[in-house]
Write an enzyme that holds these catalytic residues in place. Structure first.
Site, PDB file in Angstrom:
ATOM      1  N   GLY A 488      39.984  66.945   5.730  1.00  0.00           N
ATOM      2  CA  GLY A 488      41.106  67.739   6.219  1.00  0.00           C
ATOM      3  C   GLY A 488      41.677  68.639   5.149  1.00  0.00           C
ATOM      4  O   GLY A 488      41.076  68.842   4.086  1.00  0.00           O
ATOM      5  N   VAL A 495      41.499  67.986   1.533  1.00  0.00           N
ATOM      6  CA  VAL A 495      41.597  66.535   1.395  1.00  0.00           C
ATOM      7  C   VAL A 495      40.211  65.916   1.547  1.00  0.00           C
ATOM      8  O   VAL A 495      39.466  66.253   2.472  1.00  0.00           O
ATOM      9  CB  VAL A 495      42.566  65.951   2.449  1.00  0.00           C
ATOM     10  CG1 VAL A 495      42.697  64.443   2.264  1.00  0.00           C
ATOM     11  CG2 VAL A 495      43.928  66.628   2.355  1.00  0.00           C
ATOM     12  N   ASP A 616      57.559  71.085   7.308  1.00  0.00           N
ATOM     13  CA  ASP A 616      56.262  71.312   7.942  1.00  0.00           C
ATOM     14  C   ASP A 616      55.874  70.121   8.822  1.00  0.00           C
ATOM     15  O   ASP A 616      54.774  69.582   8.726  1.00  0.00           O
ATOM     16  CB  ASP A 616      55.186  71.553   6.877  1.00  0.00           C
ATOM     17  CG  ASP A 616      53.950  72.260   7.447  1.00  0.00           C
ATOM     18  OD1 ASP A 616      54.047  72.856   8.536  1.00  0.00           O
ATOM     19  OD2 ASP A 616      52.890  72.210   6.789  1.00  0.00           O
TER      20      ASP A 616
END
Length: 786
Positions: A488, A495, A616
């Site tokens: 990700g 990641v 976020d």
């Protein structure tokens, strides 16, 4: 002799006292929002809201029989009764249900934008107060007008309390504490005229009269006196906590011992029955010619009076109803105090507010007279504003002087207070803010919060509890950051899944390098932000930071590995779109995930010092561990918020399209409510299965798709078909989540709930879910077979 100083203080006390809400301990014919209701007419029925069970259900008694609970899986805030009608406000105030004598339900109100805060039922009207967003909007609403009643509630009025009787209704205004009446024009106009010179705390309407307590604590009754209903007891001021009135009698509770005294009814001794002489009552409610009360000793119901059915009056007056709540369970701060034992009575779903003690004497000569000339309204408002500003300013000035000398600031000294972080054994009630309480603000919070405040400091490369890894360690753990280990991306990098030399599975976020690299300053800022926040924040619903690497231009963060990935993938991945067997395709699981995430954000807003705004919140930043516990991740854009409620204005807006707060994006105003908006979008994703922005023939936001349906009461039309249609209490839980989400995505931050409110709603929703197919807790999930 009265000095100017004492006169100012006295006037100030009068104004402050007059602005207090009325005591909630007694009610009119049918009653205001209460936990005891009397239904009269073809069949006398007594209904109450039960104490202690997790679901606060309505239980009724009629003709010597205890009836089955009404909607046993539904919680109610308040009940009220009138002629052949019982009404109940569902928990949170969104919906009003009413029943006839056969208990056939009818929903007469459903509006998440204006939840109900008070309810009264009379013979010809059902009236309620709404929590409206605008101070200029009328907050009273009525149904079931008869032909003899005026259909018009006084315009441009906001009421503090409201009451309906046999022929008319009255309310006490928020500003000025004046009584306004409507209904039968001749009677209502007469009552309003007789009460125009009184500043009232409450009002209770009976047959052709009304009674209430004024700001100096005296019982005031006006109207017809054909049965002695105006012959109130001659007592000292502030001796009574409330009033209940019937067709031609009234009763009140003494503050000193909880005993009831009654008057009117042609002096009928049965209204003041000797049976009740030694009994202390919490609250009373009147039928046309009898009274019922909730006892203090064991929260049982006793009824008495000449109109009480003879067979029950002669054989005993104690009804076999279960233990009854002495007041609604709420999660907002109480005006005066919390009722003892609230936690047990509410089963952890909030607390009950105790009666206010208005024992400080206010001289009767301060009772203001009101000029009734039609052109005097502006003058009255101006004088009231002047009095409030002047008196409050005077008190503030005195308080400032006292504080100045006490602290030593005026003498060149300064008193320093250390900031201590106490262990919290229970959640503090949500603090009042400038906006009116949202729908969820009337829903109750379950259980205590055992938390310690975690202090977050400034960014630091050397975090207290984070390990420092070499770049070589992390290269080895990820097989040189191979594509097969890529799982990700985050706010500043990619990641990877990795395995450390000691066998621990981790997720490693590496800042972007090469041609797609961000500016070094932005990369550095995001790295420092996450390192600073996560190394100091420890909560089971936040992703835990394991360590970091800081070598040359490399910036890497190491997290605990979340085995079940991001919520976004379970909802929207192509591999899962058509699946109906996914673990998250259960309303109970989805509600638990939303509650986990909300608890993580609540921790950031309320328990981090100073507070943290994530900026976020989105479904891809909500990760699921091996036990399917949700955790908030990615703090690269996070900022420390202000210690107070002032707006925080960063240099530019940041976030993700579809989740970013419109107010933040358009006006560059960032508050904690910006995170609330993002969570609201996530809740809508969980409900609908739609992406934040999806293609419905043309690009469309899930907010525009779902909110109109929710507002129209058509939640079922937008639910994710993969999960199946919710039934029973689960349907109520889903509806509650939907209404919560709708409030979260209000355009203006002031109209959105706080995270405390949201957690309370989601806790309630999870509690409503049927446990027959599983047991879900905040820890590991245990799926039990049937």
């Amino acid at each position: 002799m009265t000095t100017p100083f004492s006169a100012v203080i006295a006037a100030s006390l009068l104004i402050l006292f007059a602005l207090r809400p009325p005591p909630p301990s007694a009610h009119a014919l049918g009653g205001s929002a209460a936990t005891v209701a009397v239904v009269y007419g073809s069949a006398t029925t007594i209904c109450t809201i039960t104490a202690q069970p997790p679901v606060q259900q309505i239980q009724c008694w009629r003709n010597g029989l205890l009836l089955p609970p009404i909607l046993p899986n539904t919680s109610f805030d308040a009940v009220a009764g009138g002629r052949d009608t019982l009404c109940g406000v569902r928990s949170g105030g969104f919906s009003l249900l009413c029943w006839n004598t056969t208990f056939a339900p009818k929903r007469i109100y459903n509006n998440a934008s204006a939840p109900l805060t008070s309810l009264t039922v009379g013979a010809t009207q059902i009236c309620a107060l709404r929590n409206v967003s605008s101070s200029e909007s009328d907050n009273a609403i009525c149904w079931r007008q008869n032909s003899a009643s005026s259909p018009h509630i006084p315009r441009y009025s906001q009421f503090r309390v409201i009451s309906s009787g046999l022929l008319f209704s009255c309310g006490v205004t928020r500003i000025g504490n004046r009584v306004l009446c409507w209904g039968d024009d001749a009677i209502s106009n007469s009552i309003q005229s007789e009460l125009q010179n009184y500043s009232m705390l409450n009002i209770q309407v009976g047959g052709k009269f009304a009674c209430g307590i004024n700001v100096t604590g005296y019982i005031i009754c006006k109207g017809s006196n054909d049965s002695g209903q105006l012959n109130t007891p001659l007592e000292t001021a502030r001796d009574f906590s409330g009033v209940a009135v019937g067709a031609n009698h009234g009763c009140a509770i003494r503050k000193t011992n909880g005993a009831v005294v009654c008057w009117g009814g042609d002096g009928n001794a049965q209204f003041s029955s000797k049976i009740t002489d030694d009994i202390s009552f919490e609250t009373i409610v009147a039928g046309p010619d009898f009274t019922c009360g909730l006892t203090t000793s064991n929260f049982s119901i006793i009824c008495w009076g000449p109109g009480w059915p003879n067979e029950y009056y002669a054989s005993g007056i104690l009804l076999p109803l279960p233990k009854t709540l002495p007041g609604p369970c709420i999660d907002t701060a109480c005006e005066c105090n919390v009722y003892p034992g609230s936690e047990i009575l509410c089963s952890g779903n909030g607390h009950i507010c105790g009666h206010c003690d208005f024992s400080s004497p206010i001289p009767p000569f301060l009772e203001p007279a009101v000029v009734s000339h039609p052109n005097s309204r502006g003058l009255r408002r101006g004088l009231l504003a002047f009095a409030i500003v002047g008196s409050v300013g005077g008190i503030a000035g005195i308080a400032t002087v006292i504080y100045c000398f006490w602290t030593g600031v005026c003498l060149g000294k300064k008193k320093i207070h250390n900031s201590v972080q106490p262990t919290m054994t229970a959640a503090a009630p949500p603090q009042p803010n400038s906006s009116p309480p949202s729908r969820s603000s009337t829903l109750r919070r379950q259980g205590s919060r055992l938390m310690r405040r975690q202090r977050s400091g400034t960014s630091s490369k050397h975090a207290d509890k984070a390990e420092e890894f070499t770049f070589a360690d992390l290269v080895a753990a990820t097989n040189d950051f191979s594509l097969e280990n890529k799982i990700g991306g985050g706010s500043f990098g990619v990641v990877y899944r990795g395995k450390l030399v000691d066998g621990r599975e981790v997720a490693i976020k590496r800042s972007e390098t090469g041609g797609k690299a961000k500016k070094f300053q932005e990369k550095e800022s995001a790295f420092e932000s996450e390192l600073a926040f996560l190394s100091r924040l420890h909560h089971k619903h936040l992703v835990r930071l394991v360590g970091y690497c800081h070598e040359r231009d490399e910036r890497l963060l190491v997290y605990e590995f979340m085995k079940n990935g991001a919520l976004h993938d379970h909802l929207h991945s192509k591999n899962n779109v058509e699946k109906s067997s996914s673990f998250v395709n259960s309303w109970k699981v989805r509600i638990k995930i939303s509650l986990d995430a909300a608890r993580g954000i609540e921790y950031l807003h309320n328990y981090a010092v100073p507070p943290i705004i994530h900026r976020d919140i989105k479904s891809s930043n909500i990760l699921l561990d091996a036990n399917w516990t949700a955790r908030v991740s990615d703090f690269g854009l996070s900022l420390m918020g202000p210690e107070d409620d002032r707006d925080y204005r960063p240099t530019k807006a940041a976030g993700t399209v579809g989740y970013i707060d419109p107010e933040y994006y358009g006006l560059n105003v960032l508050t904690a409510k910006s995170d609330v908006y993002g969570l609201g979008v996530v809740l809508l994703e969980l409900l609908t299965g739609k992406r934040a922005i999806f293609n419905g023939g043309e690009p469309m936001s899930v907010v525009d798709y779902a909110v109109p349906a929710i507002m129209g009461g058509e939640v079922g039309g937008v639910l994710d078909e993969r999960v199946g249609r919710p039934e029973g209490s689960e349907a109520e839980a889903v509806e509650l989540v939907a209404y919560t989400a709708m409030h979260c995505v209000h355009l203006e931050g002031k109209d959105r709930p706080t995270m405390n409110d949201i957690v309370a709603n989601l806790e309630r929703a999870l509690a409503l879910c049927d446990d027959s197919h599983g047991s879900i807790s905040s820890g590991p999930i245990s799926i039990l077979s049937d």
